[in-house]
Design an enzyme around this catalytic site. Structure first.
Site, PDB file in Angstrom:
ATOM      1  N   GLU A 298       1.009  -1.278   0.019  1.00 47.17           N
ATOM      2  CA  GLU A 298       0.128  -0.031   0.036  1.00 47.17           C
ATOM      3  C   GLU A 298       0.798   1.215   0.095  1.00 47.17           C
ATOM      4  O   GLU A 298       0.899   1.867   0.957  1.00 47.17           O
ATOM      5  CB  GLU A 298      -1.108  -0.115   1.127  1.00 47.17           C
ATOM      6  N   GLU A 398      -4.466  -9.026  -0.713  1.00 48.60           N
ATOM      7  CA  GLU A 398      -4.803  -8.583   0.641  1.00 48.60           C
ATOM      8  C   GLU A 398      -6.500  -8.473   0.570  1.00 48.60           C
ATOM      9  O   GLU A 398      -6.925  -7.795  -0.182  1.00 48.60           O
ATOM     10  CB  GLU A 398      -4.203  -7.408   1.300  1.00 48.60           C
TER      11      GLU A 398
END
Length: 610
Positions: A298, A398
């Protein structure tokens, strides 16, 4: 099977089977009578003949295979039960075996309490029911889509510390519940490279200032004591093998110094590339080789190396990481580099990936595109990128359920919330509908507060551990994920499944496994039960029924194999590893070495008359 259990495990409840009884059932599932036991003991002492094999199969035919597994001992949750495991008892799942031609195994998990309830169905030439209200699912194996790498979850610090806090036998069983043939058979796992948000504190593998040679690089207890032993056990028991990939959250502060990133970027990024190589080398020393890497988890939220700027990630791969991996032997055929790995709409996926993959000097090191399930409008971006870059796989790396910062620090993780089951199942189906090759849950396990998390946030997990009570609890999503991971083996291919009409709350998908078995998964999250006909043009039709608020998996196979004798082998034997023979005096003998040995499949219940 054993009723609902709501009390403390400190005292024996009649609904919970005794340890000695369950152990006996696990070791001797064919103890029907003393005569039968004498027969089986006698057979075990001789070289099995064709006749003795048939006797065993005859004995097995008299037993309902669904009784061989240990059933869920449930407690009442928010709106469905959750399954309780302690030091003496835990539910499990039978290994999946090949079925005779024309037979289908069905497994059902439901809000009403079923957890992988097994049924056996048969193909017929015509549907017994021919009413307009039935939904027809027609299999079309000629229409093939993407290959599936696998389904998994992450070995975070939070997960492995919680699992490791249990007694050894229980912590081992958690890993087996997740990865083995008696569990849900996960085949992929993510490894945070050093600390992540679900750690007790922030750390990296080298926090010694200005250590550009990485002389002080070292794996801490989080890896040595928790992650590595659990990953090695998972590798050992994995039903489908195990693909592992790593992602970093944090960079050493001396390495991500903003001024130095401007004045000496090559030195900083070269060292960061070598950090990746050191991580791979250290894990290899412990018997763990990784399948893939992402450059940054991220980038919008965590990047300290400026990877929020796609051109920085592009140049890092091109100038530093790609060459460093290649020099160290982690070439593209051995290491899958994936770009992006984000889930923020503030970091648009198409623009980011385009920046990286439109540069051939970067693209030559990359094999995939990673993203997270939090990304709004993700499927439009995934479809566009698949169309533009079909040679690169897409991978959902994820997906976390119930992540938030609690107002009350004593807020507890949710147990027995049904929506987590179909929520995950629909997420997997929707993801695979868009040519994605893998799906990975976030934490394998958390404690009863959805922790630890260094930022005082919490999340749900398929498995919740109560360290004080020495118990762990399987939530609905554990079984929902298992409806895919147990049956959809790596290298399965998604195939077309046409639906005659699409009722609200219903979802379905089909796969063809490498062994030619077919898997169909259906989700009915509506308040209405549905009557369904599965139509396989090659083999016939099956009339079935999916209750309201339930998930089903169907597993069938059409493969036959013969032994060297004049008889037909039990259908499950096609999965065994065959003898590698050398010529002997008057018969071959079988050779075993460090990498290969023949084996024998477990004997399983056969159809009547077989």
């Amino acid at each position: 099977m054993y009723g609902t259990y709501g009390g403390s495990y400190g005292s024996r409840d009649k609904s919970l089977p005794s340890k000695s009884w369950t152990q006996s059932m696990a070791r001797y599932p064919l103890i029907i009578s003393s005569d039968t036991m004498i027969l089986l003991n006698s057979l075990s002492r001789v070289l099995p003949s064709v006749e003795s094999t048939f006797v065993l199969n005859s004995a097995i035919n008299n037993i309902d295979s669904s009784t061989l597994r240990q059933q869920c001992v449930g407690r009442k949750g928010i709106d469905t039960q959750y399954c309780v495991c302690n030091a003496t008892y835990c539910d499990d799942l039978d290994p999946i075996t090949k079925q005779p031609v024309g037979t289908i195994l069905s497994f059902q998990t439901s809000k009403s309490g079923d957890r992988f309830k097994e049924s056996q169905l048969k193909f017929t030439k015509q549907s017994v029911h021919d009413n307009a209200d039935r939904f027809v699912l027609t299999l079309d194996k000629s229409q093939k889509f993407q290959k599936i790498f696998g389904i998994g979850a992450a070995f975070t610090d939070a997960a492995t510390i919680n699992i490791g806090s249990l007694p050894k036998a229980m912590s081992d069983r958690v890993i087996k519940d997740y990865f083995s043939a008696s569990g849900v058979g996960l085949s992929m796992a993510r490894i945070p490279i050093a600390g992540c948000d679900f750690s007790t504190h922030e750390y990296t593998y080298d926090d010694t200032k200005d250590d550009y040679s990485l002389a002080h690089f070292a794996l801490p207890d989080e890896d040595i004591k928790y992650k590595i032993p659990q990953i090695n056990l998972a590798k050992q028991v994995a039903q489908h093998g195990l693909k592992l990939y790593g992602s970093p959250w944090n960079t050493p502060h001396w390495l991500n110094d903003k001024q130095l990133l401007k004045t000496q970027p090559d030195k900083q990024y070269e060292t960061w590339a070598n950090y990746f190589v050191k991580f791979l080398d250290e894990y290899k020393k412990h018997g763990i080789e990784l399948w893939g890497l992402t450059m940054q988890n991220e980038p919008m939220s965590f990047s300290s190396m400026n990877f929020v700027n796609a051109s920085i990630e592009r140049d890092f791969v091109k100038k530093h990481l790609g060459p460093a991996l290649t020099k160290a032997g982690y070439t593209k055929d051995k290491m899958n580099l994936m770009v992006y790995d984000d889930g923020s709409e503030k970091n648009p996926m198409i623009e980011y990936v385009d920046t990286c993959l439109s540069d051939p000097d970067t693209a030559k090191y990359v094999t995939g595109i990673a993203f997270h399930c939090y990304l709004a409008n993700r499927y439009a971006a995934v479809d566009a990128l698949h169309k533009k870059y079909p040679e690169f796989f897409t991978f959902m790396t994820e997906c976390c359920y119930g992540f938030h910062k609690p107002d009350d620090p004593q807020e507890r993780a949710k147990l027995g919330e049904w929506s987590s089951g179909p929520g995950n199942a629909n997420q997997i189906i929707d993801t695979f509908t868009h040519y994605v090759s893998g799906w990975v849950e976030w934490n394998l396990a958390l404690n009863v507060f959805g922790n630890p998390n260094k930022d005082k946030k919490m999340a749900g997990a398929p498995l919740i551990i109560d360290v004080d009570k020495k118990e762990y609890y399987k939530n609905p999503q554990f079984y929902a994920i298992g409806h895919f991971s147990k049956f959809v083996a790596p290298d399965s291919v998604r195939v077309e499944l046409n639906v005659s009409k699409q009722p609200g709350g219903f979802n379905s998908m089909a796969f063809e496994r490498p062994d030619n078995a077919v898997v169909i998964v259906m989700v009915n999250d509506s308040p209405t039960a549905l009557d369904i006909t599965i139509n396989d043009p090659a083999h016939g039709k099956v009339d079935t029924h999916i209750p309201e608020h339930s998930i089903q998996s169907y597993h069938t196979v059409v493969v036959t194999k013969h032994l060297g004798l004049n008889c037909t082998a039990p259908q499950n034997l096609v999965n065994r590893r065959d003898c590698i023979a050398r010529k002997g005096k008057d018969s071959p003998y079988c050779v075993c070495n460090t990498t290969y040995c023949d084996d024998l499949d477990p004997i399983v219940k056969q159809p009547k008359g077989t």
